[in-house]
Design a protein around this motif. Sequence first.
Motif, PDB file in Angstrom:
ATOM      1  N   ASP A   1       0.820  -1.220   0.000  1.00  0.00           N
ATOM      2  CA  ASP A   1       0.000   0.000   0.000  1.00  0.00           C
ATOM      3  C   ASP A   1       0.852   1.267   0.000  1.00  0.00           C
ATOM      4  O   ASP A   1       0.426   2.304   0.515  1.00  0.00           O
ATOM      5  CB  ASP A   1      -0.934   0.006   1.216  1.00  0.00           C
ATOM      6  CG  ASP A   1      -1.970  -1.108   1.146  1.00  0.00           C
ATOM      7  OD1 ASP A   1      -2.395  -1.433   0.024  1.00  0.00           O
ATOM      8  OD2 ASP A   1      -2.340  -1.639   2.199  1.00  0.00           O
ATOM      9  N   HIS A   2       2.050   1.166  -0.566  1.00  0.00           N
ATOM     10  CA  HIS A   2       3.000   2.292  -0.605  1.00  0.00           C
ATOM     11  C   HIS A   2       3.533   2.598   0.794  1.00  0.00           C
ATOM     12  O   HIS A   2       4.740   2.580   1.012  1.00  0.00           O
ATOM     13  CB  HIS A   2       2.377   3.524  -1.257  1.00  0.00           C
ATOM     14  CG  HIS A   2       1.873   3.280  -2.646  1.00  0.00           C
ATOM     15  ND1 HIS A   2       2.710   2.944  -3.683  1.00  0.00           N
ATOM     16  CD2 HIS A   2       0.611   3.281  -3.156  1.00  0.00           C
ATOM     17  CE1 HIS A   2       2.005   2.771  -4.797  1.00  0.00           C
ATOM     18  NE2 HIS A   2       0.733   2.958  -4.502  1.00  0.00           N
ATOM     19  N   VAL A   3       2.660   2.912   1.721  1.00  0.00           N
ATOM     20  CA  VAL A   3       3.053   2.991   3.126  1.00  0.00           C
ATOM     21  C   VAL A   3       2.979   1.577   3.700  1.00  0.00           C
ATOM     22  O   VAL A   3       1.906   0.978   3.730  1.00  0.00           O
ATOM     23  CB  VAL A   3       2.136   3.939   3.920  1.00  0.00           C
ATOM     24  CG1 VAL A   3       2.450   3.874   5.411  1.00  0.00           C
ATOM     25  CG2 VAL A   3       2.296   5.363   3.413  1.00  0.00           C
ATOM     26  N   LYS A   4       4.102   1.045   4.127  1.00  0.00           N
ATOM     27  CA  LYS A   4       4.159  -0.330   4.612  1.00  0.00           C
ATOM     28  C   LYS A   4       3.849  -0.375   6.105  1.00  0.00           C
ATOM     29  O   LYS A   4       3.978   0.623   6.816  1.00  0.00           O
ATOM     30  CB  LYS A   4       5.538  -0.932   4.323  1.00  0.00           C
ATOM     31  CG  LYS A   4       5.861  -0.965   2.831  1.00  0.00           C
ATOM     32  CD  LYS A   4       7.285  -1.375   2.559  1.00  0.00           C
ATOM     33  CE  LYS A   4       7.554  -1.476   1.069  1.00  0.00           C
ATOM     34  NZ  LYS A   4       7.385  -0.172   0.364  1.00  0.00           N
ATOM     35  N   GLY A   5       3.425  -1.548   6.564  1.00  0.00           N
ATOM     36  CA  GLY A   5       3.034  -1.689   7.959  1.00  0.00           C
ATOM     37  C   GLY A   5       3.785  -2.807   8.665  1.00  0.00           C
ATOM     38  O   GLY A   5       4.039  -3.875   8.100  1.00  0.00           O
ATOM     39  N   VAL A   6       4.157  -2.548   9.916  1.00  0.00           N
ATOM     40  CA  VAL A   6       4.707  -3.566  10.809  1.00  0.00           C
ATOM     41  C   VAL A   6       3.927  -3.474  12.108  1.00  0.00           C
ATOM     42  O   VAL A   6       3.674  -2.371  12.610  1.00  0.00           O
ATOM     43  CB  VAL A   6       6.208  -3.339  11.074  1.00  0.00           C
ATOM     44  CG1 VAL A   6       6.708  -4.274  12.186  1.00  0.00           C
ATOM     45  CG2 VAL A   6       7.018  -3.559   9.804  1.00  0.00           C
ATOM     46  N   HIS A   7       3.513  -4.615  12.645  1.00  0.00           N
ATOM     47  CA  HIS A   7       2.862  -4.585  13.949  1.00  0.00           C
ATOM     48  C   HIS A   7       3.634  -5.448  14.935  1.00  0.00           C
ATOM     49  O   HIS A   7       4.124  -6.531  14.605  1.00  0.00           O
ATOM     50  CB  HIS A   7       1.386  -5.007  13.880  1.00  0.00           C
ATOM     51  CG  HIS A   7       1.125  -6.342  13.267  1.00  0.00           C
ATOM     52  ND1 HIS A   7       1.096  -6.544  11.903  1.00  0.00           N
ATOM     53  CD2 HIS A   7       0.848  -7.542  13.828  1.00  0.00           C
ATOM     54  CE1 HIS A   7       0.819  -7.806  11.643  1.00  0.00           C
ATOM     55  NE2 HIS A   7       0.665  -8.445  12.793  1.00  0.00           N
ATOM     56  N   ALA A   8       3.780  -4.902  16.150  1.00  0.00           N
ATOM     57  CA  ALA A   8       4.523  -5.568  17.222  1.00  0.00           C
ATOM     58  C   ALA A   8       3.515  -6.188  18.183  1.00  0.00           C
ATOM     59  O   ALA A   8       2.594  -5.511  18.650  1.00  0.00           O
ATOM     60  CB  ALA A   8       5.398  -4.559  17.959  1.00  0.00           C
ATOM     61  N   MET A   9       3.704  -7.464  18.500  1.00  0.00           N
ATOM     62  CA  MET A   9       2.733  -8.206  19.305  1.00  0.00           C
ATOM     63  C   MET A   9       3.345  -8.650  20.627  1.00  0.00           C
ATOM     64  O   MET A   9       4.303  -9.421  20.661  1.00  0.00           O
ATOM     65  CB  MET A   9       2.202  -9.407  18.528  1.00  0.00           C
ATOM     66  CG  MET A   9       1.529  -8.990  17.225  1.00  0.00           C
ATOM     67  SD  MET A   9       0.528 -10.289  16.502  1.00  0.00           S
ATOM     68  CE  MET A   9      -0.709 -10.552  17.768  1.00  0.00           C
ATOM     69  N   LEU A  10       2.777  -8.157  21.711  1.00  0.00           N
ATOM     70  CA  LEU A  10       3.244  -8.445  23.062  1.00  0.00           C
ATOM     71  C   LEU A  10       2.255  -9.389  23.747  1.00  0.00           C
ATOM     72  O   LEU A  10       1.091  -9.024  23.942  1.00  0.00           O
ATOM     73  CB  LEU A  10       3.350  -7.145  23.856  1.00  0.00           C
ATOM     74  CG  LEU A  10       3.603  -7.259  25.359  1.00  0.00           C
ATOM     75  CD1 LEU A  10       5.020  -7.775  25.626  1.00  0.00           C
ATOM     76  CD2 LEU A  10       3.395  -5.905  26.037  1.00  0.00           C
ATOM     77  N   PRO A  11       2.664 -10.601  24.126  1.00  0.00           N
ATOM     78  CA  PRO A  11       1.727 -11.528  24.765  1.00  0.00           C
ATOM     79  C   PRO A  11       1.366 -11.088  26.176  1.00  0.00           C
ATOM     80  O   PRO A  11       2.243 -10.772  26.987  1.00  0.00           O
ATOM     81  CB  PRO A  11       2.485 -12.859  24.765  1.00  0.00           C
ATOM     82  CG  PRO A  11       3.927 -12.486  24.670  1.00  0.00           C
ATOM     83  CD  PRO A  11       3.995 -11.206  23.897  1.00  0.00           C
ATOM     84  N   LYS A  12       0.078 -11.080  26.471  1.00  0.00           N
ATOM     85  CA  LYS A  12      -0.385 -10.718  27.811  1.00  0.00           C
ATOM     86  C   LYS A  12       0.045 -11.734  28.853  1.00  0.00           C
ATOM     87  O   LYS A  12       0.180 -11.403  30.030  1.00  0.00           O
ATOM     88  CB  LYS A  12      -1.911 -10.584  27.815  1.00  0.00           C
ATOM     89  CG  LYS A  12      -2.465  -9.449  26.984  1.00  0.00           C
ATOM     90  CD  LYS A  12      -3.982  -9.433  27.075  1.00  0.00           C
ATOM     91  CE  LYS A  12      -4.568  -8.278  26.292  1.00  0.00           C
ATOM     92  NZ  LYS A  12      -6.051  -8.259  26.370  1.00  0.00           N
ATOM     93  N   ALA A  13       0.255 -12.971  28.427  1.00  0.00           N
ATOM     94  CA  ALA A  13       0.525 -14.051  29.382  1.00  0.00           C
ATOM     95  C   ALA A  13       1.824 -13.863  30.150  1.00  0.00           C
ATOM     96  O   ALA A  13       2.018 -14.501  31.198  1.00  0.00           O
ATOM     97  CB  ALA A  13       0.554 -15.401  28.655  1.00  0.00           C
ATOM     98  N   ILE A  14       2.722 -12.992  29.673  1.00  0.00           N
ATOM     99  CA  ILE A  14       3.995 -12.834  30.401  1.00  0.00           C
ATOM    100  C   ILE A  14       3.821 -12.001  31.670  1.00  0.00           C
ATOM    101  O   ILE A  14       4.719 -11.981  32.519  1.00  0.00           O
ATOM    102  CB  ILE A  14       5.080 -12.189  29.517  1.00  0.00           C
ATOM    103  CG1 ILE A  14       4.745 -10.729  29.195  1.00  0.00           C
ATOM    104  CG2 ILE A  14       5.287 -12.999  28.247  1.00  0.00           C
ATOM    105  CD1 ILE A  14       5.870  -9.995  28.498  1.00  0.00           C
ATOM    106  N   PHE A  15       2.684 -11.312  31.800  1.00  0.00           N
ATOM    107  CA  PHE A  15       2.464 -10.476  32.977  1.00  0.00           C
ATOM    108  C   PHE A  15       1.696 -11.269  34.026  1.00  0.00           C
ATOM    109  O   PHE A  15       0.567 -11.677  33.812  1.00  0.00           O
ATOM    110  CB  PHE A  15       1.702  -9.213  32.608  1.00  0.00           C
ATOM    111  CG  PHE A  15       2.430  -8.343  31.630  1.00  0.00           C
ATOM    112  CD1 PHE A  15       3.449  -7.505  32.050  1.00  0.00           C
ATOM    113  CD2 PHE A  15       2.118  -8.389  30.264  1.00  0.00           C
ATOM    114  CE1 PHE A  15       4.146  -6.721  31.142  1.00  0.00           C
ATOM    115  CE2 PHE A  15       2.787  -7.606  29.349  1.00  0.00           C
ATOM    116  CZ  PHE A  15       3.807  -6.777  29.807  1.00  0.00           C
TER     117      PHE A  15
END
Length: 341
Positions: free
Chosen positions: A323-337
Amino acid sequence: MQTVVPLPPMRTFLLLSITALLIAAASAQNTLHVTPATVQWGYFAADGKPVLTVKSGDVVTLDTICAIDQLEQLGAAPDDPIRELKEIEAKVTDKGPGPHVLTGPVAIQGAMPGDVLEIEILEIRLRSPYGWMQIDPGAGSLPEEFPYLRSKLVPLDDRNKVAEFAPGIRIPVHPFFGVLGVAPPEGRLSSGPPAYNGGNMDNKWLVAGTKLYLPVQVPGALFAAGDGHAAQGDGEVCITAIETNLTGVFRLTVRKDMKLRWPRAETPTHYITMGLHEDLDEAARRATKEMIDYLVNEHGLSRDDAYMLTSAAVDLHVTQVVDHVKGVHAMLPKAIFTAAR
């Protein structure tokens, strides 16, 4: 030995039933069907005229369509979305610069610039028994290898939640909206690339049961949705997912206790930050910085610890590259808390 699982008490059944009825009643009152008067084609606009105004916390139901006009030639039987698109093509003259037909905008009372709009995705339903895919010349991640147009109809089995891509190839259906966004602070933004207002994020994790958080830019926020997908891989490399027509049920809540610069999301299992930029490396850096800010502000970590925790526990996914502007998403698991002992 057989284990007997006790049924929930009748009070729980009644509470769940009453809650479901209240949500259904509220969303029925705030329903937008697809008509020339309820859509904006290809843009988000600061001066957009809301087609529906709701209170913070209200539930809305939006029907959506995909803008492709050769579905019948591909073998799709005429249905409501096909008829809706024909009427919109004939009557809507204000189009572009993006390709998406978006349902809305919806104004939320009390939303002001600097607030955050919480979009809780309660339900997503298929509107058609088919999806479609397309290769466009000059688009996608490999335009030099596929310099031609090709379209493909993909039957959808709603009962078994699978897409029949080809004989012997069945793809699980996890419907989501490629475009969820609010208006910019001034002028227009194309629905094509994603931006600070959300827009064409193409994030396959934004399914029913998740929440999206968008920074509000104008009074009322002016929320709109479209670009329905039945399934998509991270990357969306040929320029389309399995595009389809969807109905979404959303709870829209103004959050004055939050401040954001970029979209964020939350699933039942993960916190998600997003990075958007023309350069994929910079998109990854932005997603990482947003995650560090989240950990510092929400969990009280030092920036050093937040940076190291992100390296140890957070996964970076390439959302899309087309889409010309590229996307990256960072995923943090809730289970570590874990709760402090």
